[in-house]
Design a protein around this motif. Structure first.
Motif, PDB file in Angstrom:
ATOM      1  N   VAL A  57       0.851  -1.190   0.000  1.00  0.00           N
ATOM      2  CA  VAL A  57       0.000   0.000   0.000  1.00  0.00           C
ATOM      3  C   VAL A  57       0.891   1.246   0.000  1.00  0.00           C
ATOM      4  CG1 VAL A  57      -1.795   1.276   1.260  1.00  0.00           C
ATOM      5  CG2 VAL A  57      -1.763  -1.246   1.326  1.00  0.00           C
ATOM      6  N   ARG A  58       0.622   2.166  -0.923  1.00  0.00           N
ATOM      7  CA  ARG A  58       1.396   3.406  -0.946  1.00  0.00           C
ATOM      8  C   ARG A  58       0.767   4.370   0.068  1.00  0.00           C
ATOM      9  NH1 ARG A  58       3.302   6.926  -6.141  1.00  0.00           N
ATOM     10  NH2 ARG A  58       4.294   8.542  -4.902  1.00  0.00           N
ATOM     11  N   CYS A  59       1.501   4.664   1.113  1.00  0.00           N
ATOM     12  CA  CYS A  59       0.903   5.404   2.237  1.00  0.00           C
ATOM     13  C   CYS A  59       1.229   6.894   2.204  1.00  0.00           C
ATOM     14  CB  CYS A  59       1.384   4.817   3.561  1.00  0.00           C
ATOM     15  SG  CYS A  59       0.789   3.134   3.815  1.00  0.00           S
ATOM     16  N   PHE A  60       0.202   7.703   2.480  1.00  0.00           N
ATOM     17  CA  PHE A  60       0.305   9.156   2.573  1.00  0.00           C
ATOM     18  C   PHE A  60      -0.196   9.546   3.955  1.00  0.00           C
ATOM     19  CE2 PHE A  60      -0.182   7.981  -1.772  1.00  0.00           C
ATOM     20  CZ  PHE A  60       0.515   8.920  -2.537  1.00  0.00           C
ATOM     21  N   SER A  61       0.252  10.703   4.436  1.00  0.00           N
ATOM     22  CA  SER A  61      -0.263  11.127   5.747  1.00  0.00           C
ATOM     23  C   SER A  61      -0.354  12.638   5.838  1.00  0.00           C
ATOM     24  CB  SER A  61       0.611  10.587   6.873  1.00  0.00           C
ATOM     25  OG  SER A  61       1.909  11.108   6.764  1.00  0.00           O
ATOM     26  N   GLY A  62      -1.292  13.056   6.679  1.00  0.00           N
ATOM     27  CA  GLY A  62      -1.424  14.472   7.026  1.00  0.00           C
ATOM     28  C   GLY A  62      -1.965  15.334   5.891  1.00  0.00           C
ATOM     29  N   GLN A  63      -2.312  16.552   6.247  1.00  0.00           N
ATOM     30  CA  GLN A  63      -2.852  17.511   5.266  1.00  0.00           C
ATOM     31  C   GLN A  63      -1.867  17.743   4.120  1.00  0.00           C
ATOM     32  OE1 GLN A  63      -5.668  18.873   4.476  1.00  0.00           O
ATOM     33  NE2 GLN A  63      -6.529  17.617   6.101  1.00  0.00           N
ATOM     34  N   ALA A  64      -0.571  17.741   4.441  1.00  0.00           N
ATOM     35  CA  ALA A  64       0.447  18.075   3.440  1.00  0.00           C
ATOM     36  C   ALA A  64       0.428  17.084   2.274  1.00  0.00           C
ATOM     37  CB  ALA A  64       1.819  18.102   4.091  1.00  0.00           C
ATOM     38  N   GLU A  65       0.024  15.839   2.531  1.00  0.00           N
ATOM     39  CA  GLU A  65       0.063  14.824   1.459  1.00  0.00           C
ATOM     40  C   GLU A  65      -1.329  14.452   0.951  1.00  0.00           C
ATOM     41  OE1 GLU A  65       2.545  11.537   2.735  1.00  0.00           O
ATOM     42  OE2 GLU A  65       4.192  12.880   3.230  1.00  0.00           O
ATOM     43  N   PHE A  66      -2.341  15.175   1.422  1.00  0.00           N
ATOM     44  CA  PHE A  66      -3.723  14.819   1.053  1.00  0.00           C
ATOM     45  C   PHE A  66      -3.969  15.031  -0.438  1.00  0.00           C
ATOM     46  CE2 PHE A  66      -8.493  15.722   1.774  1.00  0.00           C
ATOM     47  CZ  PHE A  66      -8.804  14.381   1.693  1.00  0.00           C
ATOM     48  N   ALA A  67      -3.499  16.152  -0.962  1.00  0.00           N
ATOM     49  CA  ALA A  67      -3.751  16.466  -2.380  1.00  0.00           C
ATOM     50  C   ALA A  67      -3.084  15.423  -3.284  1.00  0.00           C
ATOM     51  CB  ALA A  67      -3.252  17.869  -2.711  1.00  0.00           C
ATOM     52  N   ASP A  68      -1.869  14.995  -2.947  1.00  0.00           N
ATOM     53  CA  ASP A  68      -1.183  13.970  -3.764  1.00  0.00           C
ATOM     54  C   ASP A  68      -1.961  12.662  -3.739  1.00  0.00           C
ATOM     55  OD1 ASP A  68       0.795  15.722  -4.376  1.00  0.00           O
ATOM     56  OD2 ASP A  68       2.212  14.988  -2.862  1.00  0.00           O
ATOM     57  N   PHE A  69      -2.447  12.308  -2.536  1.00  0.00           N
ATOM     58  CA  PHE A  69      -3.237  11.074  -2.380  1.00  0.00           C
ATOM     59  C   PHE A  69      -4.490  11.134  -3.265  1.00  0.00           C
ATOM     60  CE2 PHE A  69      -7.046   9.492  -0.116  1.00  0.00           C
ATOM     61  CZ  PHE A  69      -6.775   8.128  -0.083  1.00  0.00           C
ATOM     62  N   LEU A  70      -5.190  12.254  -3.208  1.00  0.00           N
ATOM     63  CA  LEU A  70      -6.427  12.377  -4.001  1.00  0.00           C
ATOM     64  C   LEU A  70      -6.131  12.336  -5.498  1.00  0.00           C
ATOM     65  CD1 LEU A  70      -8.228  15.215  -1.994  1.00  0.00           C
ATOM     66  CD2 LEU A  70      -8.897  12.799  -2.068  1.00  0.00           C
ATOM     67  N   ALA A  71      -5.065  13.006  -5.894  1.00  0.00           N
ATOM     68  CA  ALA A  71      -4.763  13.128  -7.328  1.00  0.00           C
ATOM     69  C   ALA A  71      -4.403  11.781  -7.957  1.00  0.00           C
ATOM     70  CB  ALA A  71      -3.626  14.128  -7.529  1.00  0.00           C
ATOM     71  N   MET A  72      -3.974  10.820  -7.125  1.00  0.00           N
ATOM     72  CA  MET A  72      -3.598   9.497  -7.665  1.00  0.00           C
ATOM     73  C   MET A  72      -4.711   8.461  -7.490  1.00  0.00           C
ATOM     74  SD  MET A  72       0.285   9.046  -6.394  1.00  0.00           S
ATOM     75  CE  MET A  72       1.275  10.476  -6.169  1.00  0.00           C
ATOM     76  N   THR A  73      -5.855   8.870  -6.940  1.00  0.00           N
ATOM     77  CA  THR A  73      -6.924   7.922  -6.579  1.00  0.00           C
ATOM     78  C   THR A  73      -8.084   7.998  -7.572  1.00  0.00           C
ATOM     79  OG1 THR A  73      -6.403   7.970  -4.216  1.00  0.00           O
ATOM     80  CG2 THR A  73      -8.680   7.463  -4.795  1.00  0.00           C
ATOM     81  N   ARG A  74      -8.571   6.832  -8.011  1.00  0.00           N
ATOM     82  CA  ARG A  74      -9.824   6.856  -8.795  1.00  0.00           C
ATOM     83  C   ARG A  74     -10.994   6.364  -7.925  1.00  0.00           C
ATOM     84  NH1 ARG A  74      -8.814   5.806 -14.094  1.00  0.00           N
ATOM     85  NH2 ARG A  74      -9.297   7.991 -14.483  1.00  0.00           N
ATOM     86  N   VAL A  75     -10.787   5.293  -7.165  1.00  0.00           N
ATOM     87  CA  VAL A  75     -11.866   4.801  -6.294  1.00  0.00           C
ATOM     88  C   VAL A  75     -11.511   5.193  -4.867  1.00  0.00           C
ATOM     89  CG1 VAL A  75     -13.142   2.788  -5.504  1.00  0.00           C
ATOM     90  CG2 VAL A  75     -12.244   2.850  -7.844  1.00  0.00           C
ATOM     91  N   LEU A  76     -12.366   6.009  -4.253  1.00  0.00           N
ATOM     92  CA  LEU A  76     -12.065   6.546  -2.920  1.00  0.00           C
ATOM     93  C   LEU A  76     -12.924   5.849  -1.872  1.00  0.00           C
ATOM     94  CD1 LEU A  76     -10.446   8.821  -1.458  1.00  0.00           C
ATOM     95  CD2 LEU A  76     -12.532  10.204  -1.611  1.00  0.00           C
ATOM     96  N   VAL A  77     -12.270   5.316  -0.854  1.00  0.00           N
ATOM     97  CA  VAL A  77     -12.973   4.610   0.230  1.00  0.00           C
ATOM     98  C   VAL A  77     -12.787   5.427   1.500  1.00  0.00           C
ATOM     99  CG1 VAL A  77     -13.066   2.480   1.590  1.00  0.00           C
ATOM    100  CG2 VAL A  77     -12.402   2.385  -0.846  1.00  0.00           C
ATOM    101  N   CYS A  78     -13.899   5.773   2.184  1.00  0.00           N
ATOM    102  CA  CYS A  78     -13.750   6.540   3.430  1.00  0.00           C
ATOM    103  C   CYS A  78     -13.915   5.623   4.629  1.00  0.00           C
ATOM    104  CB  CYS A  78     -14.764   7.687   3.492  1.00  0.00           C
ATOM    105  SG  CYS A  78     -14.545   8.656   5.004  1.00  0.00           S
ATOM    106  N   LEU A  79     -12.859   5.532   5.422  1.00  0.00           N
ATOM    107  CA  LEU A  79     -12.900   4.774   6.685  1.00  0.00           C
ATOM    108  C   LEU A  79     -12.272   5.595   7.809  1.00  0.00           C
ATOM    109  CD1 LEU A  79     -12.489   1.052   5.710  1.00  0.00           C
ATOM    110  CD2 LEU A  79     -14.112   2.007   7.354  1.00  0.00           C
ATOM    111  N   LEU A  80     -12.622   6.893   7.788  1.00  0.00           N
ATOM    112  CA  LEU A  80     -12.144   7.797   8.833  1.00  0.00           C
ATOM    113  C   LEU A  80     -13.149   7.826   9.980  1.00  0.00           C
ATOM    114  CD1 LEU A  80     -11.258  10.823   6.526  1.00  0.00           C
ATOM    115  CD2 LEU A  80      -9.594   9.420   7.792  1.00  0.00           C
TER     116      LEU A  80
END
Ligand code: NDP
Ligand code: OXD
Length: 314
Positions: free
Chosen positions: A174-197
């Motif tokens: 799993v390619r892991c991202f964390s925090g607000q600073a990496e949120f945009a990169d995570f979203l930009a590479m995602t097509r199917v988004l799963v929310c488990l927050l």
């Protein structure tokens, strides 16, 4: 070894009390365990689901509050006794259910099973062009007990899998991202988004127009966390615009979902009635009884899995 006597109060909305009371009494035979009613004796421990503020206003001697779910958002807005540790369910059979639900939703979308079902219903034998797995990176928001299990399960199907959490994590495959600073990169590479927050002031409305707009075009949204994460009208607008292809939703701002809500009959939205990972009574009673016994025998509260950090709200 016998445990010193203790009193446990049970206050769970929308839950059949009797089987829980019987199970808890069998697991903790030295305890006096009763369903809470106004004016009841002060208890040492509480087993709760969405209790009213009046419960905590009266139960001021609690040392532990045990939530019979993983999410504690229904407790976080209440005034809780300052002396009580809040403990949530730690998996208790939920992560495997969540993994099967999310994998099912992702695979159903990826393999276009809806379209095949429609064709078959119309008596049509037709093939669709195979889609490329590499075009369907799946991003899991929340890499906790449930999110990590879900991400690992998706990676087993060879979907490019990404994860996002508050603190940095390492999860195999799993390619892991964390925090607000990496949120945009995570979203930009995602097509199917799963929310488990968990639902907290920081994550409320996180699935809104400006975040969903950053997903790869033809995105798909799977919300299995809480309805308060999603801005319903923003999802509908992005589906109408074509940027989001559809959604699978298990949780809603108001539950049961009101009869007039557009999600009920939307052709691109699949809904289920908050059932992706059910609280399993036997496992949950065994886990809660084990933790109550440990606390009552003087073990440090910090050793309890599922101890809620009240400052973070989960
Ligand atoms: P955990 O507390 O184990 O995991 C929460 C994850 O979310 C952690 O990885 C945490 O990061 C991350 N997180 C929290 N806040 C933020 C933030 N602001 N930014 C980025 N990441 C954040 O919870 P569970 O996995 O056990 O459960 C998750 C949620 O699933 C529950 O709170 C509940 O709402 C929902 N749920 C739904 C069910 C259903 O049937 N639909 C059933 C059970 C649960 P970090 O690891 O760094 O702390
Ligand atoms: C939970 C839930 O939080 O059922 O466990 O949603």
């Amino acid at each position: 070894m016998a445990v010193a006597p203790m009193r446990i109060t049970f206050c769970c909305t929308d839950t059949k009390a009797q089987p829980w009371l019987e199970g808890l009494r069998a697991a903790l035979p030295n305890a006096t365990i009763e369903q809470w009613t106004a004016g009841a004796n002060l208890a040492d421990y509480a087993v709760v689901w969405a209790p009213p503020q009046a419960f905590f206003d009266e139960q001021v001697a609690l040392k532990g509050i045990f939530n019979i779910g993983a999410g504690v958002d229904a407790l976080m807005g209440l005034r809780l006794p300052a002396t009580a540790a809040v403990v949530r369910l730690d998996d208790a059979g939920m992560s495997v259910q969540m993994a099967e639900y999310v994998c099912h939703a992702v695979i159903r979308h990826f393999r276009e099973f809806d379209a095949y079902e429609a064709d078959v219903s119309a008596g049509k034998w037709s093939y669709r062009k195979p889609r490329l797995r590499s075009d369907f990176p799946v991003g899991v928001m929340g890499l906790g007990v449930l999110g990590e299990r879900v991400a690992r399960a998706l990676a087993q199907f060879d979907f490019p899998t990404l994860g996002w959490s508050r603190s940095p994590k390492t999860v195999d495959g799993v390619r892991c991202f964390s925090g607000q600073a990496e949120f945009a990169d995570f979203l930009a590479m995602t097509r199917v988004l799963v929310c488990l927050l968990p639902l907290t002031p920081e994550t409320q409305d996180i699935l809104r127009r400006d975040t969903l707009a950053q997903l790869l075009p033809g995105a798909y949204v799977i919300n299995v966390a809480r309805g308060g994460h999603l801005v319903d009208d923003d999802l509908l607008a992005l589906i109408a615009s074509g940027h989001v292809a559809g959604a699978t939703l298990d949780v809603f701002r108001v539950e049961p979902l009101p009869a007039a809500h557009p999600f009920w009959h939307h052709p691109k939205i699949t809904i289920t009635p908050h059932t992706s990972a059910r609280t399993l009574r036997e496992e949950s009673i065994a886990q809660i009884a084990r933790k109550i016994r440990a606390l009552h025998e003087g073990e440090p509260v910090t050793g309890l899995a599922g101890l809620v950090d009240l400052k973070k709200g989960y």
